[in-house]
Structure formats: C-alpha cells, structure tokens
Design a protein around this motif. Structure first.
Motif, PDB file in Angstrom:
ATOM      1  N   LEU A   1      -2.136   3.082  10.503  1.00 38.54           N
ATOM      2  CA  LEU A   1      -2.050   3.312   9.058  1.00 38.54           C
ATOM      3  C   LEU A   1      -0.931   2.475   8.435  1.00 38.54           C
ATOM      4  CD1 LEU A   1      -2.652   7.163   8.689  1.00 38.54           C
ATOM      5  CD2 LEU A   1      -4.077   5.311   7.748  1.00 38.54           C
ATOM      6  N   ALA A   2       0.201   2.426   9.105  1.00 40.31           N
ATOM      7  CA  ALA A   2       1.326   1.626   8.588  1.00 40.31           C
ATOM      8  C   ALA A   2       0.942   0.148   8.528  1.00 40.31           C
ATOM      9  CB  ALA A   2       2.563   1.820   9.459  1.00 40.31           C
ATOM     10  N   GLU A   3       0.283  -0.342   9.571  1.00 35.65           N
ATOM     11  CA  GLU A   3      -0.134  -1.750   9.597  1.00 35.65           C
ATOM     12  C   GLU A   3      -1.166  -2.049   8.515  1.00 35.65           C
ATOM     13  OE1 GLU A   3       0.505  -2.544  14.394  1.00 35.65           O
ATOM     14  OE2 GLU A   3      -1.509  -2.190  13.617  1.00 35.65           O
ATOM     15  N   LEU A   4      -2.108  -1.139   8.326  1.00 41.07           N
ATOM     16  CA  LEU A   4      -3.137  -1.358   7.310  1.00 41.07           C
ATOM     17  C   LEU A   4      -2.541  -1.319   5.902  1.00 41.07           C
ATOM     18  CD1 LEU A   4      -6.083   0.716   8.825  1.00 41.07           C
ATOM     19  CD2 LEU A   4      -5.880  -1.787   8.714  1.00 41.07           C
ATOM     20  N   LYS A   5      -1.593  -0.432   5.659  1.00 37.77           N
ATOM     21  CA  LYS A   5      -0.948  -0.365   4.346  1.00 37.77           C
ATOM     22  C   LYS A   5      -0.154  -1.638   4.065  1.00 37.77           C
ATOM     23  CE  LYS A   5      -0.927   4.630   4.062  1.00 37.77           C
ATOM     24  NZ  LYS A   5      -0.152   5.867   4.114  1.00 37.77           N
ATOM     25  N   GLU A   6       0.480  -2.187   5.093  1.00 34.45           N
ATOM     26  CA  GLU A   6       1.187  -3.467   4.940  1.00 34.45           C
ATOM     27  C   GLU A   6       0.193  -4.600   4.694  1.00 34.45           C
ATOM     28  OE1 GLU A   6       4.384  -4.838   4.750  1.00 34.45           O
ATOM     29  OE2 GLU A   6       4.743  -2.718   4.314  1.00 34.45           O
ATOM     30  N   LEU A   7      -0.909  -4.560   5.401  1.00 32.55           N
ATOM     31  CA  LEU A   7      -1.923  -5.609   5.274  1.00 32.55           C
ATOM     32  C   LEU A   7      -2.489  -5.643   3.855  1.00 32.55           C
ATOM     33  CD1 LEU A   7      -3.544  -7.808   6.709  1.00 32.55           C
ATOM     34  CD2 LEU A   7      -5.144  -6.030   7.477  1.00 32.55           C
ATOM     35  N   LYS A   8      -2.599  -4.486   3.215  1.00 32.31           N
ATOM     36  CA  LYS A   8      -3.102  -4.426   1.840  1.00 32.31           C
ATOM     37  C   LYS A   8      -2.212  -5.205   0.872  1.00 32.31           C
ATOM     38  CE  LYS A   8      -4.227  -0.508   0.043  1.00 32.31           C
ATOM     39  NZ  LYS A   8      -4.378   0.919  -0.323  1.00 32.31           N
ATOM     40  N   LYS A   9      -0.940  -5.367   1.208  1.00 34.94           N
ATOM     41  CA  LYS A   9       0.009  -6.058   0.337  1.00 34.94           C
ATOM     42  C   LYS A   9      -0.014  -7.573   0.508  1.00 34.94           C
ATOM     43  CE  LYS A   9       3.229  -2.179   0.656  1.00 34.94           C
ATOM     44  NZ  LYS A   9       4.554  -1.788   1.166  1.00 34.94           N
ATOM     45  N   ALA A  10      -0.771  -8.051   1.489  1.00 35.95           N
ATOM     46  CA  ALA A  10      -0.789  -9.495   1.774  1.00 35.95           C
ATOM     47  C   ALA A  10      -1.332 -10.269   0.577  1.00 35.95           C
ATOM     48  CB  ALA A  10      -1.624  -9.777   3.012  1.00 35.95           C
TER      49      ALA A  10
ATOM     50  N   ASP B   1     -11.258   1.742   6.581  1.00 35.11           N
ATOM     51  CA  ASP B   1     -10.557   2.106   7.817  1.00 35.11           C
ATOM     52  C   ASP B   1      -9.471   3.143   7.550  1.00 35.11           C
ATOM     53  OD1 ASP B   1     -12.203   0.364   9.150  1.00 35.11           O
ATOM     54  OD2 ASP B   1     -10.586  -0.933   9.887  1.00 35.11           O
ATOM     55  N   ILE B   2      -8.756   2.999   6.463  1.00 38.57           N
ATOM     56  CA  ILE B   2      -7.719   3.974   6.121  1.00 38.57           C
ATOM     57  C   ILE B   2      -8.333   5.348   5.914  1.00 38.57           C
ATOM     58  CG2 ILE B   2      -6.086   4.669   4.305  1.00 38.57           C
ATOM     59  CD1 ILE B   2      -5.288   1.695   4.092  1.00 38.57           C
ATOM     60  N   GLU B   3      -9.458   5.420   5.205  1.00 33.68           N
ATOM     61  CA  GLU B   3     -10.144   6.702   4.995  1.00 33.68           C
ATOM     62  C   GLU B   3     -10.541   7.328   6.328  1.00 33.68           C
ATOM     63  OE1 GLU B   3     -13.412   6.629   2.199  1.00 33.68           O
ATOM     64  OE2 GLU B   3     -12.280   5.296   0.859  1.00 33.68           O
ATOM     65  N   LYS B   4     -11.079   6.518   7.223  1.00 27.07           N
ATOM     66  CA  LYS B   4     -11.485   7.021   8.539  1.00 27.07           C
ATOM     67  C   LYS B   4     -10.275   7.524   9.330  1.00 27.07           C
ATOM     68  CE  LYS B   4     -15.656   4.257   9.120  1.00 27.07           C
ATOM     69  NZ  LYS B   4     -16.356   3.268   9.955  1.00 27.07           N
ATOM     70  N   LEU B   5      -9.183   6.790   9.277  1.00 25.72           N
ATOM     71  CA  LEU B   5      -7.984   7.203  10.002  1.00 25.72           C
ATOM     72  C   LEU B   5      -7.376   8.478   9.411  1.00 25.72           C
ATOM     73  CD1 LEU B   5      -6.248   3.783  10.759  1.00 25.72           C
ATOM     74  CD2 LEU B   5      -7.619   5.204  12.287  1.00 25.72           C
ATOM     75  N   LEU B   6      -7.426   8.616   8.092  1.00 26.18           N
ATOM     76  CA  LEU B   6      -6.935   9.843   7.470  1.00 26.18           C
ATOM     77  C   LEU B   6      -7.794  11.042   7.889  1.00 26.18           C
ATOM     78  CD1 LEU B   6      -6.003   8.554   3.896  1.00 26.18           C
ATOM     79  CD2 LEU B   6      -4.432   9.198   5.758  1.00 26.18           C
ATOM     80  N   TYR B   7      -9.093  10.818   7.989  1.00 28.91           N
ATOM     81  CA  TYR B   7     -10.000  11.876   8.437  1.00 28.91           C
ATOM     82  C   TYR B   7      -9.664  12.302   9.867  1.00 28.91           C
ATOM     83  CZ  TYR B   7     -14.089  14.246  10.241  1.00 28.91           C
ATOM     84  OH  TYR B   7     -14.915  15.155  10.855  1.00 28.91           O
TER      85      TYR B   7
END
Length: 181
Positions: free
Chosen positions: A121-130, A144-150
């Motif tokens: 989740l941390a990596e994906l949130k950082e990736l969104k800022k690219a 992917d974030i939605e799936k991981l939160l689930y």
C-alpha cells in the motif's frame, strides 16, 4: 488374548490410524500421528523406550516425532519421582490443543500478510505521485489499492477471530458439549 481384548485393540488401532491420517492438519507426518494415538490410549506417561517398543520404531524416530508433537503442543514432558528418563504424555484438553495450533499458525500468517499489504500500500501510494504515470496505470494502481484494502479488512477480522480463540470467547459462540450440559 481374549476376544474382548482383541476387539478393544482393534478399536484403538482404528482411532490411532484415523489420527495418523489427519495429523497432517498439524503439519506432522503419519508416524507422529501413530505415536500420538498410541500415547492417547496409555494411562501413564511414557519414555521414548516405551514408545519405541510399542510401535516397533527406532528411538531416534520416536525422539524426532516427540519433539514435533511437543512443538505442536500436543504432548507435554512430565516429571515422575524416581524416573531418570524423560516422560511424555498427551495433553488432555483437545479443545486447547486446537486453539493453540490454530492461533499459532494463523497469527503467523496474519502477521506476514499484513506486513506485505502495508508495504505494498505504501509503495502504491508513492507510485500514484509519480510524474510519468499514465491514466491507465493510475487506474490499475487504484484497483490494486482497493483490493489490498479489502484483504486488509479480512486480515483485521481474522486477527479478531484469533483473539476470540485465545481469550476463549469462541466457546461463547460455539460451546463445548460439556459446557452445554
């Protein structure tokens, strides 16, 4: 040997073989299940020599199995006055045996999964800022974030379930038969 005694032995062997066939649920081999089953029907603690003689297996094999059974919290080492050798007996609370096995295995699994989810989740949130992120990639990241939160919610629920086993509240929901009497 009398006919009645032979029937008793046949009954015990049937249960012992059933234990041997299902002991894999505890991550143990059938030989450990046979050892556990044999010990279950004994009304006294046993030494490795006793077990080896009864099952016709080497003392080394008995030692390896007893260590595995002990680590799985299925047997206890006990002390008896005047006996120098280690003695072992089957734990008599099968409910607690299951609780111990379930909580140890699932607590470890929950820990591994939640650590992986947290990192991803941390990596994906950082990736969104690219700066070079495309709309297509952003959509995949969001999915992917939605799936991981689930699945994080699932592991939070599973963690609470493990807590219910550890603090014995599970027996309020699913009482032991002896508790219902």
């Amino acid at each position: 040997m009398t006919d009645a005694y032979e029937k008793l032995e046949k009954s015990r062997k049937r249960i012992t073989e059933s234990i041997a066939q299902n002991i894999h649920l505890y991550g143990l081999p059938p030989s450990a299940g046979r050892q556990f089953g044999m010990m279950f029907f004994e009304n006294r603690p046993l030494t490795l020599d006793d077990m080896s003689a009864e099952l016709g297996m080497s003392k080394t094999s008995m030692s390896t199995s007893i260590r595995s059974l002990s680590e799985a919290k299925l047997v206890d080492r006990v002390w008896e006055r005047g006996v120098r050798k280690d003695l072992y007996e089957v734990k008599d609370d099968w409910y607690q045996i299951f609780v111990d096995m379930f909580t140890v295995k699932w607590r470890r699994a929950v820990s591994l999964h939640t650590a992986a989810i947290r990192k991803s989740l941390a990596e994906l949130k950082e990736l969104k800022k690219a700066d070079d992120i495309t709309d297509e990639l952003l959509a995949l990241i969001e999915t992917d974030i939605e799936k991981l939160l689930y699945i994080r919610e699932y592991y939070d629920w599973l963690d609470r379930l493990i807590d219910a086993f550890e603090d014995q509240k599970i027996f309020d929901l699913v009482p032991r038969l002896e508790d219902e009497a």
